[in-house]
Design an enzyme around this catalytic site. Structure first.
Site, PDB file in Angstrom:
ATOM      1  N   ASP A  59       2.994  -5.976  -2.958  1.00 45.44           N
ATOM      2  CA  ASP A  59       3.018  -6.841  -4.195  1.00 45.44           C
ATOM      3  C   ASP A  59       1.775  -6.602  -4.875  1.00 45.44           C
ATOM      4  O   ASP A  59       1.591  -6.583  -6.176  1.00 45.44           O
ATOM      5  CB  ASP A  59       3.610  -8.071  -4.049  1.00 45.44           C
TER       6      ASP A  59
ATOM      7  N   GLY B 185       7.122  -9.878   4.482  1.00 51.54           N
ATOM      8  CA  GLY B 185       7.582  -8.499   4.192  1.00 51.54           C
ATOM      9  C   GLY B 185       6.700  -7.349   4.769  1.00 51.54           C
ATOM     10  O   GLY B 185       5.226  -7.514   4.879  1.00 51.54           O
TER      11      GLY B 185
ATOM     12  N   LYS C 172      -2.386  -8.796   3.317  1.00 53.18           N
ATOM     13  CA  LYS C 172      -1.294  -8.090   3.275  1.00 53.18           C
ATOM     14  C   LYS C 172      -0.304  -8.331   2.206  1.00 53.18           C
ATOM     15  O   LYS C 172       0.005  -9.475   1.834  1.00 53.18           O
ATOM     16  CB  LYS C 172      -0.650  -7.981   4.652  1.00 53.18           C
ATOM     17  N   THR C 173       0.223  -7.396   1.703  1.00 56.05           N
ATOM     18  CA  THR C 173       1.429  -7.504   0.730  1.00 56.05           C
ATOM     19  C   THR C 173       1.438  -6.325  -0.186  1.00 56.05           C
ATOM     20  O   THR C 173       0.552  -5.967  -0.647  1.00 56.05           O
ATOM     21  CB  THR C 173       1.458  -8.515   0.098  1.00 56.05           C
TER      22      THR C 173
ATOM     23  N   ASP D  33       1.046 -16.736   0.824  1.00 56.68           N
ATOM     24  CA  ASP D  33       1.431 -18.023   1.359  1.00 56.68           C
ATOM     25  C   ASP D  33       0.847 -18.080   3.110  1.00 56.68           C
ATOM     26  O   ASP D  33       0.412 -19.410   3.674  1.00 56.68           O
ATOM     27  CB  ASP D  33       2.925 -17.973   1.554  1.00 56.68           C
TER      28      ASP D  33
ATOM     29  N   ARG E  89       9.615 -14.676   8.240  1.00 55.86           N
ATOM     30  CA  ARG E  89       9.347 -15.513   7.389  1.00 55.86           C
ATOM     31  C   ARG E  89       9.041 -16.924   7.648  1.00 55.86           C
ATOM     32  O   ARG E  89       9.241 -17.611   6.546  1.00 55.86           O
ATOM     33  CB  ARG E  89      10.054 -15.143   5.960  1.00 55.86           C
TER      34      ARG E  89
HETATM   35  P1  FBP Z   1       5.589 -10.365   0.926  1.00 52.48           P
HETATM   36  O1  FBP Z   1       5.343 -11.152  -0.063  1.00 52.48           O
HETATM   37  O2  FBP Z   1       5.897 -11.100   2.176  1.00 52.48           O
HETATM   38  O3  FBP Z   1       4.556  -9.133   1.189  1.00 52.48           O
HETATM   39  O4  FBP Z   1       6.992  -9.383   0.787  1.00 52.48           O
HETATM   40  C1  FBP Z   1       6.716  -8.599  -0.201  1.00 52.48           C
HETATM   41  C2  FBP Z   1       8.381  -7.909  -0.682  1.00 52.48           C
HETATM   42  O5  FBP Z   1       8.463  -6.870  -0.263  1.00 52.48           O
HETATM   43  C3  FBP Z   1       8.696  -8.500  -2.209  1.00 52.48           C
HETATM   44  O6  FBP Z   1       8.207  -7.242  -2.941  1.00 52.48           O
HETATM   45  C4  FBP Z   1       9.995  -8.366  -2.046  1.00 52.48           C
HETATM   46  O7  FBP Z   1      10.512  -9.164  -3.279  1.00 52.48           O
HETATM   47  C5  FBP Z   1      10.407  -9.068  -0.774  1.00 52.48           C
HETATM   48  O8  FBP Z   1       9.278  -8.855   0.165  1.00 52.48           O
HETATM   49  C6  FBP Z   1      11.794  -8.724  -0.299  1.00 52.48           C
HETATM   50  O9  FBP Z   1      11.842  -9.637   0.845  1.00 52.48           O
HETATM   51  P2  FBP Z   1      12.815  -9.150   2.142  1.00 52.48           P
HETATM   52  O10 FBP Z   1      12.002  -8.607   2.964  1.00 52.48           O
HETATM   53  O11 FBP Z   1      12.895 -10.601   2.928  1.00 52.48           O
HETATM   54  O12 FBP Z   1      13.994  -8.614   1.670  1.00 52.48           O
END
Ligand code: FBP
Length: 553
Positions: A205, A81, A202-203, A176, A145
């Site tokens: 979250d 993400g 990165k994230t 991951d 992803r």
């Molecule tokens: P990462 O774990 O890859 O950093 O992504 C975080 C996130 O934004 C989460 O908060 C959310 O649940 C998810 O990605 C949404 O994924 P997508 O962009 O595939 O809709």
């Protein structure tokens, strides 16, 4: 490209590096630290990573650069993400690489890990990089992803690396992706490819953190963006005095984003999934807790409020997880077709009633019909319920409404309840990085190159002491294997980086818990306003409350 005034101004911003990296490439040396061991399951992790396990933690210092002169051709990918600051990681990496030797090359593989498999890349030059300095988004090369985890994929990556003469690969990703970076590093070392692999944390979250990694990048900007919006809603609620706003915020499983936004905005309610799980709370108990606040405020004439709901909340409610597991079971195999062929919702409801245990049926029965139907509509490719798509903000406000109706009949609740719903996630993932994220990311990228230059592999770029001014930040590297343990994933034992959930004995949660009863009843809202990029440091260089509380001296 059409440029906004802010974008033009941000091009000129010079990110702050940790003091020890400011002297110039020729004056950065390495200080070896202690040998490391994984956080758990040491023997198993050691056996799986014989070439990269147990290496020393390292720190960079001012001093004579003793790295071997070698032409570097580095490949970089963005994985998962979007998170604000990703472009600056690439800019920092590029600047360090070119400052070391103009003939060094940086290739960006497009669309995430699949770019490395498909050999889809771009070679960066000054003009290309300059157009992305201090900007949000991952559009410089895109993200994806695809997981890089199988031996076949590693063989292809090795071929691609050979073709371009890659000396190193930098993976910018979450837990991951960095787990996979460690596995790739081990593969590259075991096969004597000469290709180093470095990760960057990165994230948005905030769940990739531990005793070594104080914060993942993007969390700062994303939570500041959501907090601005939540503060604005609070002010609207306090002006109109007629709505309760139920605001779901992203963050996947962990509730770090919700907690940080609560610390920033002091809403009436903020649910923390980890606490719900620890207390084994039911949906009715959660609804009742929210209804207590609505009732007390309503009876005092305050028919408005704000509740923050973390994205992953329902997974933490034990009875709800059980219900989901039973639904997945109920619709396994040919049953999905059977279910879909039923003529109407009544027939489907009967099928569900017959298939679920009494306990799960009692949970299902209290859900609003919209949510009941969502549970059977939104399925992933394996036929499982997609929990993240459940509109938990609507689910909870409907349950609160039911509870308030009961209290009205009993004569205890005398107010009015009108609910509005919001979901903040994508709004914050590509914002212009805050000064903190711009500086942190640039430093991570610059530092990643120093790790490459000094020959390290299987390391995460580490910049710490982040609650202090950038001058005092400490740059170095940590073997990724140190952060790993063995967990059960899809029926198999796997080495993975341990995900950080909200710690209920940690300072951020303790601060929240000490204040929330007051916030639930009073109107104690705080309005953080928009991220400030220019102005006094106490306004522009603020870290998150989470980081400040976690690192109180
Ligand atoms: P990462 O774990 O890859 O950093 O992504 C975080 C996130 O934004 C989460 O908060 C959310 O649940 C998810 O990605 C949404 O994924 P997508 O962009 O595939 O809709």
């Amino acid at each position: 490209m059409n440029l906004s005034p802010l974008q033009k101004a941000r091009y000129e911003y010079v990110p702050k590096l940790p003091g020890m990296l400011r002297a110039g490439i020729s004056e950065i040396c390495v200080k070896d630290g202690e040998a490391t061991a994984s956080v758990a399951d040491q023997d198993k992790i050691k056996a799986l990573f014989p070439n990269t396990y147990g290496k020393n933690e390292i720190t960079f210092m001012k001093g004579q650069n003793t790295s071997a002169a070698k032409k570097q051709v580095v490949g970089v990918i963005l994985s998962g993400g979007q998170a604000p600051g990703g472009h600056n990681v690439i800019c920092g990496l590029y600047d360090a690489l070119k400052a070391t030797d103009k003939s060094n090359v940086l290739l960006g593989f497009k669309g995430g890990p699949s770019g490395l498999i498909d050999d889809d890349f771009v070679e960066f030059d000054d003009a290309f990089i300059d157009a992305y300095r201090n900007t949000g988004g991952f559009d410089i090369i895109g993200s994806g992803r695809t997981k890089l985890e199988t031996e076949d994929q590693f063989k292809i990556v090795t071929e691609v690396a050979k073709k371009h003469g890659l000396t190193a690969i930098v993976i910018i990703g979450g837990d991951d992706s960095n787990t996979n970076a460690a596995v790739l590093a081990e593969y590259m070392a075991a096969n004597n490819t000469g290709v180093q692999v470095i990760g960057c944390p990165k994230t948005i979250d905030g769940d990739l953190k531990n005793e070594d990694i104080e914060a993942s990048f993007g969390f700062d900007t994303a939570t500041k963006t959501y907090s601005e919006l939540i503060g604005n809603i609070e002010r609207d609620a306090n002006s109109a005095k007629k709505y309760w706003h139920f605001i779901k915020v992203m963050g996947r499983s962990a509730s770090h984003v919700a907690l940080e936004c609560a610390l920033e905005t002091q809403p009436n309610i903020c649910l923390i999934g980890e606490e719900v799980a620890a207390k084994k709370m039911s949906l009715s108990q959660i609804a009742s807790q929210i209804a207590d606040s609505v009732e007390k405020r309503g009876n005092a004439g305050n028919n408005f409020g704000v509740a923050i709901i973390p994205e992953g909340i329902v997974e933490f409610v034990p009875e709800f997880s059980k219900l989901i597991a039973e639904i997945n079971e109920l619709l396994a195999g040919a049953n999905t077709e059977k279910f879909n062929a039923l003529p109407d919702w009544d027939a489907k409801y009967k099928f569900i009633e017959e298939g679920l245990t009494k306990e799960s049926m009692s949970v299902f029965a209290i859900l609003p019909q919209l949510i009941q139907q969502q549970l059977f509509l939104e399925r992933d490719p394996h036929g499982n319920v997609q929990v993240s798509l459940i509109e938990s903000e609507k689910l909870l406000s409907a349950l609160v409404k039911d509870e308030l109706e009961k209290r009205k009949k009993a004569g205890t609740y005398k107010g009015k309840f009108g609910a509005l719903h919001h979901f903040f996630g994508y709004e914050g993932r590509c914002a212009f990085p805050s000064n903190f994220d711009a500086d942190y990311c640039y430093s991570l990228g610059y530092n990643a190159f120093m790790l490459i230059q000094y020959g390290y592999t299987g390391y995460l770029s580490k910049v710490s002491n982040l609650s202090k001014p950038a001058e005092d930040w400490v740059a170095g590297g940590m073997p990724i294997t140190k952060m790993m343990n063995i967990e059960r994933r899809n029926g198999e034992d796997k080495p993975v980086i341990r995900k950080a959930l909200v710690e209920l004995d940690g300072e951020p949660f303790k601060y929240f818990a000490a204040n929330r009863d007051k916030w639930a009843v009073e109107t104690a809202f705080t309005y953080p306003g928009a991220i400030q990029y220019y102005g006094p440091s106490e306004v522009c260089d603020l870290t998150t409350r989470t980081l400040a509380l976690e690192h109180m001296a």
